[in-house]
Design an enzyme around this catalytic site. Sequence first.
Site, PDB file in Angstrom:
ATOM      1  N   TYR A  15      -3.814  16.476   1.530  1.00 58.60           N
ATOM      2  CA  TYR A  15      -4.615  15.112   1.625  1.00 58.60           C
ATOM      3  C   TYR A  15      -3.618  13.997   2.182  1.00 58.60           C
ATOM      4  O   TYR A  15      -2.516  13.882   1.851  1.00 58.60           O
ATOM      5  CB  TYR A  15      -4.955  14.764   0.139  1.00 58.60           C
TER       6      TYR A  15
ATOM      7  N   HIS B 223       1.238   4.127  -3.020  1.00 54.30           N
ATOM      8  CA  HIS B 223       1.350   5.646  -2.658  1.00 54.30           C
ATOM      9  C   HIS B 223       2.335   6.512  -3.089  1.00 54.30           C
ATOM     10  O   HIS B 223       2.270   7.317  -3.404  1.00 54.30           O
ATOM     11  CB  HIS B 223       0.299   5.601  -1.714  1.00 54.30           C
TER      12      HIS B 223
ATOM     13  N   TRP C 121      -7.688   3.465 -10.625  1.00 54.86           N
ATOM     14  CA  TRP C 121      -6.588   3.397  -9.221  1.00 54.86           C
ATOM     15  C   TRP C 121      -7.550   2.475  -8.435  1.00 54.86           C
ATOM     16  O   TRP C 121      -6.940   1.373  -7.685  1.00 54.86           O
ATOM     17  CB  TRP C 121      -6.657   4.837  -8.671  1.00 54.86           C
ATOM     18  N   TRP C 122      -8.722   2.564  -8.269  1.00 51.25           N
ATOM     19  CA  TRP C 122      -9.627   1.650  -7.402  1.00 51.25           C
ATOM     20  C   TRP C 122      -9.313   0.166  -7.675  1.00 51.25           C
ATOM     21  O   TRP C 122      -9.274  -0.640  -6.874  1.00 51.25           O
ATOM     22  CB  TRP C 122     -11.192   1.843  -7.380  1.00 51.25           C
TER      23      TRP C 122
ATOM     24  N   TYR D  14       0.886  -1.183  -0.012  1.00 51.53           N
ATOM     25  CA  TYR D  14       0.075  -0.092  -0.011  1.00 51.53           C
ATOM     26  C   TYR D  14       0.858   1.385   0.064  1.00 51.53           C
ATOM     27  O   TYR D  14       0.781   2.185  -0.649  1.00 51.53           O
ATOM     28  CB  TYR D  14      -0.925   0.143   1.246  1.00 51.53           C
TER      29      TYR D  14
END
Length: 104
Positions: A41, A22, A76-77, A18
């Site tokens: 963000y 990112h 992306w999902w 993960y």
Amino acid sequence: MITRAFRMKLKPGNVEEYHRRHDNLWPDLADALRAAGIYDYSIFLDEETLHLFGVLKLHPDHQIDDLPKHPVMQRWWDYMADLMEVEADNRPKQLALKSVFYFE
């Protein structure tokens, strides 16, 4: 300024991947997030529970509600779906968090 916070959850064994994905955020996804009015963000991890806590700020004229329709967001999902709990369309399961304290 509008601030939103939410919780998601990683599947066990996926913290490093993960992080890696990112760290290599796609430029076209970053552009789409900015165009939707998102800035400042951050995502935080609770290593005990694998809960992810997202906090983002939105410009007043944001269009964040249009992001789910954006092709790069959908890609992306799909790319992230193997790492976390997701809905049927691969969007991360998100629980909105209620603000209970703010200090400026």
